[in-house]
Design a protein around this motif. Structure first.
Motif, PDB file in Angstrom:
ATOM      1  N   GLN A  19       0.791  -1.213   0.000  1.00 42.21           N
ATOM      2  CA  GLN A  19       0.000   0.000   0.000  1.00 42.21           C
ATOM      3  C   GLN A  19       0.824   1.265   0.000  1.00 42.21           C
ATOM      4  O   GLN A  19       0.368   2.290  -0.461  1.00 42.21           O
ATOM      5  CB  GLN A  19      -0.947   0.021   1.219  1.00 42.21           C
TER       6      GLN A  19
ATOM      7  N   GLN B 141      -2.437   4.341  -0.274  1.00 39.49           N
ATOM      8  CA  GLN B 141      -3.694   3.712   0.112  1.00 39.49           C
ATOM      9  C   GLN B 141      -3.409   2.413   0.861  1.00 39.49           C
ATOM     10  O   GLN B 141      -2.458   1.687   0.556  1.00 39.49           O
ATOM     11  CB  GLN B 141      -4.514   3.392  -1.135  1.00 39.49           C
TER      12      GLN B 141
ATOM     13  N   ALA C 279      -3.918  -1.193   1.209  1.00 42.42           N
ATOM     14  CA  ALA C 279      -4.362  -2.154   0.194  1.00 42.42           C
ATOM     15  C   ALA C 279      -3.690  -3.497   0.396  1.00 42.42           C
ATOM     16  O   ALA C 279      -2.620  -3.597   1.001  1.00 42.42           O
ATOM     17  CB  ALA C 279      -4.061  -1.620  -1.210  1.00 42.42           C
TER      18      ALA C 279
ATOM     19  N   ILE D  73     -18.785   0.242  -1.934  1.00 43.33           N
ATOM     20  CA  ILE D  73     -17.508  -0.237  -2.451  1.00 43.33           C
ATOM     21  C   ILE D  73     -17.574  -0.152  -3.969  1.00 43.33           C
ATOM     22  O   ILE D  73     -18.566  -0.571  -4.575  1.00 43.33           O
ATOM     23  CB  ILE D  73     -17.224  -1.691  -2.034  1.00 43.33           C
TER      24      ILE D  73
ATOM     25  N   ILE E 173      -8.649  -2.447  -1.845  1.00 44.62           N
ATOM     26  CA  ILE E 173      -8.221  -1.095  -1.478  1.00 44.62           C
ATOM     27  C   ILE E 173      -9.173  -0.586  -0.406  1.00 44.62           C
ATOM     28  O   ILE E 173     -10.377  -0.488  -0.631  1.00 44.62           O
ATOM     29  CB  ILE E 173      -8.232  -0.187  -2.725  1.00 44.62           C
ATOM     30  N   ARG E 174      -8.636  -0.266   0.768  1.00 44.64           N
ATOM     31  CA  ARG E 174      -9.473  -0.034   1.936  1.00 44.64           C
ATOM     32  C   ARG E 174      -9.435   1.416   2.393  1.00 44.64           C
ATOM     33  O   ARG E 174      -8.410   2.081   2.317  1.00 44.64           O
ATOM     34  CB  ARG E 174      -9.028  -0.961   3.080  1.00 44.64           C
ATOM     35  N   GLY E 175     -10.581   1.867   2.890  1.00 45.05           N
ATOM     36  CA  GLY E 175     -10.691   3.219   3.413  1.00 45.05           C
ATOM     37  C   GLY E 175     -11.398   4.143   2.442  1.00 45.05           C
ATOM     38  O   GLY E 175     -11.632   3.804   1.276  1.00 45.05           O
TER      39      GLY E 175
ATOM     40  N   SER F 224     -12.299   6.395  -0.433  1.00 41.51           N
ATOM     41  CA  SER F 224     -11.549   6.413  -1.696  1.00 41.51           C
ATOM     42  C   SER F 224     -12.258   7.184  -2.797  1.00 41.51           C
ATOM     43  O   SER F 224     -12.024   6.945  -3.979  1.00 41.51           O
ATOM     44  CB  SER F 224     -11.295   4.972  -2.167  1.00 41.51           C
TER      45      SER F 224
ATOM     46  N   GLY G  92     -14.078   1.741   0.112  1.00 42.71           N
ATOM     47  CA  GLY G  92     -12.887   1.394  -0.646  1.00 42.71           C
ATOM     48  C   GLY G  92     -13.246   0.882  -2.021  1.00 42.71           C
ATOM     49  O   GLY G  92     -14.310   1.216  -2.582  1.00 42.71           O
TER      50      GLY G  92
END
Length: 798
Positions: free
Chosen positions: A78, A103, A105, A160, A192-194, A196, A207
């Motif tokens: 990430q 990111q 990820a 998502i 991919i988390r958070g 975005s 994400g």
């Protein structure tokens, strides 16, 4: 009792066994080394060969226990800057869809599920921290949640952004479904988390996920496979891929069917997936993407907690008159439009409930390199979702075609002498649809009665995105992004009410015309302390607008004006590190804290016409920790783990509940948000023999743990947690033949200890009974699979 048998594998396996003559298989030599595993994913990773001095940027490194090159099985990746990973503008653009710099990820490649049965997307995504899954309305329809983002949604995937090979799989109204995802088609998956939305736009509050099919050159031939087992499960599939001159293409096709472990759970689904790229000139590339999925499935009714405890697998539920204790049933209008002729009570099997859906996606992309540092990409996607879903007392019928266009420029260069990667793009997407809701009538086969409602809607999104990555020093990189988007929702809901036996029809019309403007900034810093430690920090925002159909359902479940809904937004902070002291150890940790405004929440209701409604919770807080570990502690041995801790609470939300003519208000501030499991863990201990006559033989034991969670806003009822254990044995070898390349066989026992557990529990509404708060008697639960035996075989051809 349940029928549990292992299928032999049908015609595909039979054919392969006939063709495999003993002379074609090379005898294993005494000291033969196991062939290296190839990374079946577009993105390559460079091996770490030597430690670099502190402060010097390091490339992405593989984590292999063997001397031979091995695949990256589960990498964070990430924090690594694009300047360290991508050699040109085109590669840097590809990286934005896989693991954008800064990111949080995780990339999961094929090696993690290539030697086991792979039926649903859950067989892939459990390897990533931050991801939670629950069974949806169909065999492969799983709800995917990142950091709890979609855990409260009643069906499908929201919050998502989903992609395949960079093409959007989320429609303009924010809905995705995983029915079309066959794990056998993919070489890698990027999680991919958070928040975005700066890069991925609307509905990316949780994400994004990008599924990458196997490039034709890595397949270089064909592969056929079959797997089957308990409850009539059988999957036959084929992959073909080649790279010839300037063209590279791959084609995947599968046929999957089974009886299901729940009553009325039969299914039959076919998937075709194609990716082809033609390099027309040294500077121009054209890519075509085609996905088509056909789904026919019967569907059981969801259970209450008490019904689940009595009869979790819905056995003995053939007819209402003879059904066993704990069976669910549905009330249907005998005349097909109202209760004047009385209701008819039927089980799901008796009524013929199910889904018959088709999803077709066709996309095209043109990439042009102005020079070695500048790439222009244009992409167009047509996505058509056609549904017929008699899932209860009503059936949803409609066609939902959408169009998505994106254009962007990626530039690699320098700003004030500092290495720079610049991205700027614009996009436009739209969906216009007309969906009917019809009454289901008694008699079986989900026969349809009169029209209950029609919703015409138009969803349009357009906006701009910009992103700058600047390498301030050899050790420090800064990333800044900004996205702006306008969403326009228009719709008309027409609800029909029929009075009397020779009915008088009354029509209620509700209109909506809403416009939303959203802005999403983000900022990230990456600091490579030395070759072992990467530190990262990020602050970013996300947003998601309501779906047009949300605007027309009241808290009672009746049709009406719910057009006051607002966009949900979240502001999130991430802090984390990646530690890779050597090729045997990788540890990644991320702590996050997110603040939501007007969070869009959907929960079940007891209304006669709709089963759920949507509302805004004014303020809530989501915080947690994500951990990923990969440890090769001895030759052949490997331990991996993905753990997520979530703590999510309402901080400002008052819920009103009616009891007769009296309205009661409850302050939910401080209550846990329902649907969120506070602890989830997937851990695997495996061994693969590397040399000698047993080279290629291996196995693993896997643990899945999901903690208990609340099902209602009042925090009165919990869905129990569970622990599952899976066992796997597999064997993979290369074949010395002019026709065959490799053989892969595997056997797996899932839920070894035959635990009875809840695989899906949607939110349930609170109710007032005699002035006392309680939980509504609404079915929201599906049980998970009991013990299952699965076996499979794959043969690769030259």
């Amino acid at each position: 009792m349940f029928r549990r048998h292992v299928l032999a594998g049908a015609s595909v396996i039979a054919m392969a066994l006939v063709l495999l003559q003993p002379a074609t298989i090379a005898h294993a030599q005494a000291e033969r080394e196991l062939p290296s595993v190839t990374v079946d994913a577009p993105r390559a990773a460079a091996q770490r060969t030597a430690r670099k001095p502190a402060g010097q940027a390091a490339a992405v490194r593989t984590r292999a226990p063997k001397p031979a090159a091995a695949s990256v099985a589960n990498t964070s990746g990430q924090g690594v800057a694009a300047s360290e990973r991508a050699s040109g503008a085109s590669a840097a653009r590809d990286q934005l869809g896989q693991s954008p710099s800064g990111q949080t990820a995780t990339t999961i490649d094929r090696s993690r599920y290539d030697d086991r049965p792979a039926f649903t997307v859950g067989d892939i995504l459990r390897e990533s921290p931050g991801v939670s899954l629950k069974q949806g309305n169909g065999p492969r329809d799983l709800g995917i949640s990142i950091r709890g983002s979609n855990a409260r949604n009643g069906f499908g995937i929201r919050n998502i952004a989903l992609f395949e090979d960079g093409f959007p799989v989320t429609q303009p109204d924010g809905l995705s479904r995983s029915d079309l995802i066959d794990p056998h088609a993919y070489g890698a998956v990027d999680v991919i988390r958070g928040p975005s939305s700066a890069l991925y736009g609307n509905y990316a509050t949780g994400g994004a996920i990008n599924f990458r099919t196997r490039p034709g050159g890595s397949i270089d031939g064909a592969e056929i496979g079959s797997e089957g087992g308990s409850f009539g499960y059988l999957s036959n599939y084929m992959t073909f891929g080649k790279k010839v001159g300037n063209f590279e293409g791959s084609l995947f096709a599968s046929d999957v069917r089974g009886n299901g472990y729940l009553g009325n759970g039969w299914f039959n689904t076919q998937t075709v997936n194609f990716l082809g790229t033609l390099k027309v000139t040294p500077d121009d590339r054209f890519t075509v993407k085609i996905i088509n999925n056909e789904l026919e499935t019967r569907l059981p009714l969801r259970y209450t907690l008490s019904q689940f405890n009595q009869n979790p697998y819905q056995q003995g539920c053939t007819t209402y008159a003879t059904m066993a204790a704990g069976c669910a049933f549905v009330s249907l209008n005998r005349n097909g439009f109202n209760t004047s002729n009385g209701p008819d009570l039927e089980t799901a099997l008796q009524a013929g409930l199910g889904r018959n859906d088709r999803r077709t996606i066709v996309g095209g992309r043109w990439e042009h390199d102005f020079d070695n540092t500048t790439t222009w990409r244009n992409q167009f996607t047509f996505d058509d979702r056609n549904i017929s879903q008699p899932t209860g007392s009503t059936s949803a019928i409609g066609d939902y075609p959408s169009y998505n266009y994106m254009s962007d420029v990626t530039k690699r260069g320098e700003i004030f002498g500092l290495e720079s990667t610049t991205f700027f793009g614009a996009f436009y997407n739209t969906l216009t649809a007309s969906g009917d809701t019809r009454f289901v009538v008694p008699g079986g086969n989900a026969a349809l009665g009169r029209l209950s409602a029609n919703t015409w809607s138009e969803t349009t999104n357009y906006g701009l995105r910009a992103r700058e990555e600047l390498k301030l020093t050899t050790a420090l990189t800064a990333v800044a992004g900004l996205g702006w988007e306008r969403t326009h929702l228009r719709g008309v809901n027409t609800a029909y009410t029929y009075t009397g036996t020779a009915p008088t029809t009354s029509v209620g019309i509700t209109t909506a015309d809403r416009q939303f403007d959203n802005l999403a900034p983000e900022l990230a810093l990456l600091y490579r302390l030395n070759s072992d430690w990467l530190l990262r920090a990020r602050v970013a925002t996300g947003y998601g607008t309501p779906q047009a159909s949300n605007l027309f359902v009241l808290p009672t479940g009746d049709f009406g004006n719910n057009t006051q809904l607002k966009s949900q937004t979240n502001l999130g902070y991430d802090v984390g590190f990646d530690w890779t002291p050597n090729r045997a150890v990788t540890l990644s940790a991320t702590g996050f804290y997110e603040f939501f405004r007007n969070e869009i929440v959907t929960q079940a209701v007891t209304g006669a016409k709709n089963t759920s409604y949507t509302f805004n919770a004014p303020r809530s807080e989501h915080k947690g920790v994500e951990l990923a570990a990969d440890w090769r502690f001895l030759p052949g041995w490997r331990f991996t783990a993905a753990y997520t801790y979530l703590d999510q609470t309402y901080t400002d939300y008052t819920e009103n509940l009616a009891s007769g003519s009296t309205l009661f208000s409850f302050n939910r501030a401080g209550n846990k948000i329902p649907g969120i499991s506070p602890n989830e863990l997937t851990a695997r201990l495996g061994y693969d023999h590397d040399s000698g006559r047993l080279a290629g033989l291996g196995g693993f034991v896997e643990l899945q743990w999901k903690d208990s969670f609340y099902m209602d806003n009042g925090n009165l009822q919990k869905a129990p947690g569970y622990e599952l254990v899976n066992l796997n044995v597999h064997y993979k070898t290369e074949l010395a033949s002019e026709t065959f390349k490799a053989l892969n066989v595997f056997f797996e026992v899932r839920n070894v200890f035959d635990r009875t557990y809840i695989a899906s529990a949607n939110n349930v509404q609170n109710a007032m009974i005699s002035g006392v708060q309680s939980v509504a008697n609404t079915g929201t639960i599906y049980a998970g699979s009991p013990r299952a035996f699965l076996a499979g075989m794959k043969v690769a051809f030259r």
